[in-house]
Design an enzyme around this catalytic site. Structure first.
Site, PDB file in Angstrom:
ATOM      1  N   TYR A 160      12.240   7.630  15.832  1.00  0.00           N
ATOM      2  CA  TYR A 160      11.106   8.270  16.504  1.00  0.00           C
ATOM      3  C   TYR A 160      10.440   9.300  15.594  1.00  0.00           C
ATOM      4  CZ  TYR A 160       8.545  11.066  19.964  1.00  0.00           C
ATOM      5  OH  TYR A 160       7.570  11.756  20.657  1.00  0.00           O
ATOM      6  N   ASN A 188       8.026  21.185  21.221  1.00  0.00           N
ATOM      7  CA  ASN A 188       9.463  20.990  21.346  1.00  0.00           C
ATOM      8  C   ASN A 188       9.739  20.157  22.582  1.00  0.00           C
ATOM      9  OD1 ASN A 188      12.195  21.225  20.724  1.00  0.00           O
ATOM     10  ND2 ASN A 188      12.049  23.391  20.266  1.00  0.00           N
ATOM     11  N   ARG A 233      18.734  24.405  23.755  1.00  0.00           N
ATOM     12  CA  ARG A 233      17.474  23.687  23.750  1.00  0.00           C
ATOM     13  C   ARG A 233      16.343  24.583  24.244  1.00  0.00           C
ATOM     14  NH1 ARG A 233      19.995  20.977  20.998  1.00  0.00           N
ATOM     15  NH2 ARG A 233      20.471  18.739  21.117  1.00  0.00           N
TER      16      ARG A 233
END
Length: 336
Positions: A160, A188, A233
């Site tokens: 990707y 993000n 994250r």
């Protein structure tokens, strides 16, 4: 001072007629990927701002992997602005399971749309949506734009990431050789409403919502989640990124891609707990540490975006609550 500092604020290139994106709302804007999570958010935002000539096509109407079809579309529609949010997306498991599909489809979409926009001669400005997946796992944290190509993408994610890197470099090359004002936004991890609601092979947030909801309605005692839960994250709502896209289209014109991230990190363990609470699942969360964690941290340095006046508005819990409502609505719709 960087060479593009003036363009950072003006959004204009030599030869422009002085009209900014937001003052040109009757011009045709092609939003590629308008049914995806980010593309649909961009479409909603443009409509709310009063843009009256937004061109969109379903996959059945326009195959972006066909250069002939894309060239024909640009020749017929002649858009003045292009926002490229289309592509094959999915989580690490999905891209690892179908690497050839991911790299081939995304490369074709990227090269076909960018090349057609350059050739047609009608596109004044194009924004390409890249991804934080372009950065190496050991990039400095927070990750600055200058960290691009400091190392290879994360294993399994390269299928990707590589097409996204190609897109960044194509935009830079076209800026150098032609009058195409091609810019790049690099968000993000995104989340937000999308139809149809993503499957289990999707990114972490929709996958967690599906699992916890299923466990709730079936009365399961626990939900198994891959990994240790330790990775950090950064999540940004698609509506916030859509605002950033509009701002960049209006005010930015530079060679370097621009990071777009909320700046707030959460462990996957904490994320799972918040999703569990939103869904109101009362069972246990079991972490399968035999499964891979992936990259341990990926926080973007979005100071360049913030210098343009952008800041995220959607709090994570609020965004998750809205997304769960959307999921419940999609479940009702699918049963009809």
């Amino acid at each position: 001072m960087p060479s593009d500092s003036r363009a950072l604020h003006t959004g204009l290139k030599a030869g422009d007629d002085g009209r900014s994106f937001l003052s040109d709302k009757s011009a045709k804007v092609f939003v590629a990927g308008h049914r995806g999570m980010l593309g649909s958010a961009v479409h909603r935002r443009l409509s709310a701002l009063g843009f009256t000539n937004i061109a969109v096509c379903t996959r059945a109407e326009l195959d972006l992997t066909s250069q002939h079809a894309v060239d024909k579309f640009f020749a017929a529609e002649r858009p003045r602005y292009v926002i490229l949010a289309a592509g094959k997306v999915g989580g690490l498991h999905a891209s690892s399971a179908a690497p050839a599909d991911f790299i081939t489809e995304n490369l074709r979409i990227t090269t076909n749309v960018l090349a057609a926009a350059r050739r047609c001669g009608c596109v004044r400005k194009l924004l390409y949506l890249a991804s934080s997946a372009v950065y190496a796992p050991d990039a400095p944290q927070p990750i600055p734009e200058s960290a691009l190509l400091c190392g290879p993408p994360a294993p399994g994610n390269e299928w990707y990431a590589i097409p996204k890197i190609v897109g960044i470099k194509m935009c830079q090359a076209f800026r150098a050789e032609s009058a195409l004002d091609a810019i790049v936004a690099t968000p993000n991890n995104l989340y937000g409403p999308r139809n149809p609601f993503p499957s289990e092979s999707s990114h972490v947030i929709p996958a967690l919502i599906r699992r916890f909801h299923h466990a709730k309605v079936t009365g399961a005692a626990d939900v198994v989640v891959w990994g240790s839960g330790a990775p950090l994250r950064e999540f940004t709502h698609a509506d916030d990124v859509a605002d950033a896209v509009v701002l960049l289209m209006d005010r930015y014109s530079g060679d370097e891609h621009v990071n777009v991230g909320s700046g707030l990190e959460v462990t996957l363990r904490k994320l799972a707990e918040v999703v569990r609470e939103v869904v109101r699942y009362e069972g246990r969360v079991v972490w399968d540490a035999t499964r891979p964690d992936g990259v341990m941290r990926r926080l973007l340095d979005s100071s360049k975006m913030r210098a343009l006046g952008w800041a995220p508005k959607v709090e994570l819990r609020d965004g998750l609550q809205d997304l769960y409502k959307h999921y419940l609505q999609s479940c009702v719709t699918n049963r009809k």
